[in-house]
Design a protein around this motif. Structure first.
Motif, PDB file in Angstrom:
ATOM      1  N   THR A 161       0.820  -1.212   0.000  1.00  0.00           N
ATOM      2  CA  THR A 161       0.000   0.000   0.000  1.00  0.00           C
ATOM      3  C   THR A 161       0.854   1.261   0.000  1.00  0.00           C
ATOM      4  OG1 THR A 161      -1.693  -1.190   1.260  1.00  0.00           O
ATOM      5  CG2 THR A 161      -1.849   1.214   1.225  1.00  0.00           C
ATOM      6  N   TYR A 162       1.903   1.291   0.809  1.00  0.00           N
ATOM      7  CA  TYR A 162       2.669   2.522   1.002  1.00  0.00           C
ATOM      8  C   TYR A 162       4.111   2.462   0.486  1.00  0.00           C
ATOM      9  CZ  TYR A 162      -1.211   3.452   4.131  1.00  0.00           C
ATOM     10  OH  TYR A 162      -2.461   3.651   4.645  1.00  0.00           O
ATOM     11  N   GLY A 163       4.485   1.372  -0.150  1.00  0.00           N
ATOM     12  CA  GLY A 163       5.861   1.162  -0.569  1.00  0.00           C
ATOM     13  C   GLY A 163       6.417   2.153  -1.565  1.00  0.00           C
ATOM     14  N   ASP A 164       5.561   2.970  -2.162  1.00  0.00           N
ATOM     15  CA  ASP A 164       6.034   3.979  -3.112  1.00  0.00           C
ATOM     16  C   ASP A 164       6.169   5.353  -2.463  1.00  0.00           C
ATOM     17  OD1 ASP A 164       3.321   4.381  -2.739  1.00  0.00           O
ATOM     18  OD2 ASP A 164       2.906   4.820  -4.850  1.00  0.00           O
ATOM     19  N   ARG A 165       6.065   5.408  -1.145  1.00  0.00           N
ATOM     20  CA  ARG A 165       6.133   6.687  -0.427  1.00  0.00           C
ATOM     21  C   ARG A 165       7.427   6.789   0.386  1.00  0.00           C
ATOM     22  NH1 ARG A 165      -0.025   7.203   1.899  1.00  0.00           N
ATOM     23  NH2 ARG A 165      -1.036   6.872  -0.126  1.00  0.00           N
ATOM     24  N   LEU A 166       8.082   7.933   0.241  1.00  0.00           N
ATOM     25  CA  LEU A 166       9.307   8.176   0.992  1.00  0.00           C
ATOM     26  C   LEU A 166       9.083   8.095   2.495  1.00  0.00           C
ATOM     27  CD1 LEU A 166      10.946  11.139  -0.952  1.00  0.00           C
ATOM     28  CD2 LEU A 166      11.860   8.832  -0.691  1.00  0.00           C
ATOM     29  N   ARG A 211      10.453   3.100   8.151  1.00  0.00           N
ATOM     30  CA  ARG A 211      10.976   1.726   8.164  1.00  0.00           C
ATOM     31  C   ARG A 211      12.486   1.719   8.419  1.00  0.00           C
ATOM     32  NH1 ARG A 211       8.375  -2.679   5.862  1.00  0.00           N
ATOM     33  NH2 ARG A 211       9.880  -3.715   7.207  1.00  0.00           N
ATOM     34  N   TYR A 212      13.201   2.702   7.842  1.00  0.00           N
ATOM     35  CA  TYR A 212      14.654   2.788   8.054  1.00  0.00           C
ATOM     36  C   TYR A 212      14.955   3.124   9.513  1.00  0.00           C
ATOM     37  CZ  TYR A 212      19.556   3.970   7.238  1.00  0.00           C
ATOM     38  OH  TYR A 212      20.927   4.013   7.290  1.00  0.00           O
ATOM     39  N   ALA A 232      17.101  -3.016   3.077  1.00  0.00           N
ATOM     40  CA  ALA A 232      15.893  -2.900   2.249  1.00  0.00           C
ATOM     41  C   ALA A 232      15.341  -1.475   2.266  1.00  0.00           C
ATOM     42  CB  ALA A 232      14.828  -3.890   2.732  1.00  0.00           C
ATOM     43  N   ALA A 233      15.279  -0.879   3.436  1.00  0.00           N
ATOM     44  CA  ALA A 233      14.731   0.481   3.547  1.00  0.00           C
ATOM     45  C   ALA A 233      15.647   1.507   2.889  1.00  0.00           C
ATOM     46  CB  ALA A 233      14.488   0.836   5.013  1.00  0.00           C
ATOM     47  N   ALA A 234      16.948   1.385   3.105  1.00  0.00           N
ATOM     48  CA  ALA A 234      17.896   2.328   2.498  1.00  0.00           C
ATOM     49  C   ALA A 234      17.866   2.201   0.978  1.00  0.00           C
ATOM     50  CB  ALA A 234      19.299   2.091   3.041  1.00  0.00           C
ATOM     51  N   ALA A 235      17.784   0.980   0.477  1.00  0.00           N
ATOM     52  CA  ALA A 235      17.706   0.766  -0.975  1.00  0.00           C
ATOM     53  C   ALA A 235      16.430   1.380  -1.543  1.00  0.00           C
ATOM     54  CB  ALA A 235      17.772  -0.726  -1.290  1.00  0.00           C
ATOM     55  N   ALA A 236      15.325   1.197  -0.835  1.00  0.00           N
ATOM     56  CA  ALA A 236      14.050   1.768  -1.301  1.00  0.00           C
ATOM     57  C   ALA A 236      14.102   3.290  -1.322  1.00  0.00           C
ATOM     58  CB  ALA A 236      12.902   1.276  -0.414  1.00  0.00           C
ATOM     59  N   LEU A 237      14.649   3.886  -0.289  1.00  0.00           N
ATOM     60  CA  LEU A 237      14.767   5.351  -0.254  1.00  0.00           C
ATOM     61  C   LEU A 237      15.622   5.853  -1.412  1.00  0.00           C
ATOM     62  CD1 LEU A 237      15.169   5.866   3.584  1.00  0.00           C
ATOM     63  CD2 LEU A 237      13.302   6.755   2.169  1.00  0.00           C
ATOM     64  N   HIS A 238      16.730   5.186  -1.649  1.00  0.00           N
ATOM     65  CA  HIS A 238      17.602   5.595  -2.753  1.00  0.00           C
ATOM     66  C   HIS A 238      16.917   5.398  -4.104  1.00  0.00           C
ATOM     67  CE1 HIS A 238      21.109   6.424  -5.099  1.00  0.00           C
ATOM     68  NE2 HIS A 238      21.087   5.213  -5.613  1.00  0.00           N
ATOM     69  N   ARG A 239      16.190   4.311  -4.239  1.00  0.00           N
ATOM     70  CA  ARG A 239      15.469   4.035  -5.489  1.00  0.00           C
ATOM     71  C   ARG A 239      14.399   5.088  -5.737  1.00  0.00           C
ATOM     72  NH1 ARG A 239      10.908   1.666  -5.519  1.00  0.00           N
ATOM     73  NH2 ARG A 239      11.271   0.503  -3.613  1.00  0.00           N
ATOM     74  N   LEU A 240      13.689   5.480  -4.689  1.00  0.00           N
ATOM     75  CA  LEU A 240      12.604   6.450  -4.836  1.00  0.00           C
ATOM     76  C   LEU A 240      13.093   7.873  -5.079  1.00  0.00           C
ATOM     77  CD1 LEU A 240      10.163   5.149  -2.088  1.00  0.00           C
ATOM     78  CD2 LEU A 240       9.809   5.085  -4.569  1.00  0.00           C
ATOM     79  N   GLU A 241      14.266   8.191  -4.538  1.00  0.00           N
ATOM     80  CA  GLU A 241      14.801   9.543  -4.697  1.00  0.00           C
ATOM     81  C   GLU A 241      16.321   9.473  -4.898  1.00  0.00           C
ATOM     82  OE1 GLU A 241      14.690  13.547  -2.110  1.00  0.00           O
ATOM     83  OE2 GLU A 241      12.745  12.571  -2.382  1.00  0.00           O
TER      84      GLU A 241
END
Length: 184
Positions: free
Chosen positions: A21-26, A32-33, A47-56
């Motif tokens: 639901t929220y995985g596309d939100r910074l 989570r980080y 996982a959280a750091a990778a997602a943050l970097h991927r999103l921005e």
């Protein structure tokens, strides 16, 4: 007997179920980080750091955080080096970035460059967390160079609780006197 969950563990459990639901939100990944850091769980930090970097990807802090976790886990040193270098260009006097860049150099067997960079840092002027990273980098430099006694001496003053999980595992190897598989 299982210990009761604390607030942080409960928050992690609830939020993990909401990634679709929220995985596309910074903001979701920032929380989570922070939780992963509090729980000191490397896989969740990664996982959280990778997602943050991927999103921005243009956010240098997210890149630097991702690089720090990669370095701690001894993964993708080339990616960590690039991300740290980009952040270092924007903040060349940032001692933690300098230490992380030296660490990335060490993981790529570029020992003279790493040593030169570390020699430029006065560890007595660093805060406690940065000192741990500094001494860990020096210890790893010696360790990977096959100088286990020097590695152990550098590791003596490290406060384990201030390290990321992957760094703790490495520190245990050094303190146990395990020979480096990459020593020459």
């Amino acid at each position: 007997m299982n210990q009761p969950w604390g607030f942080i563990e409960a928050a992690d459990f609830v939020l993990a179920k909401e990634s679709l639901t929220y995985g596309d939100r910074l903001s979701y990944w920032e929380v989570r980080y922070a939780i992963a850091q509090e729980l000191n769980m490397s896989s969740k930090m990664l996982a959280a750091a990778a997602a943050l970097h991927r999103l921005e990807p243009e956010n240098l802090q997210y890149g630097a955080d991702y690089a720090a976790v990669l370095l701690s886990e001894r993964l993708h040193a080339d990616v960590a080096m690039t991300l740290t270098y980009q952040a270092l260009l924007a903040a060349p006097s940032d001692r933690m970035l300098q230490i992380n860049y030296a660490h990335a150099l060490i993981l790529q067997d570029r020992f003279p460059e790493a040593l030169n960079l570390l020699k430029q840092i006065d560890a007595t002027l660093l805060n406690a967390t940065h000192q741990q990273a500094y001494y860990l980098a020096r210890s790893e430099l010696y360790y990977r160079n096959g100088q286990s006694e020097a590695a152990q001496r550098s590791a003596e003053s490290i406060i384990e609780e201030l390290l990321l999980p992957g760094d703790r595992e490495f520190l245990h190897l050094v303190r146990a006197g395990v020979e480096s598989p990459t020593a020459f």
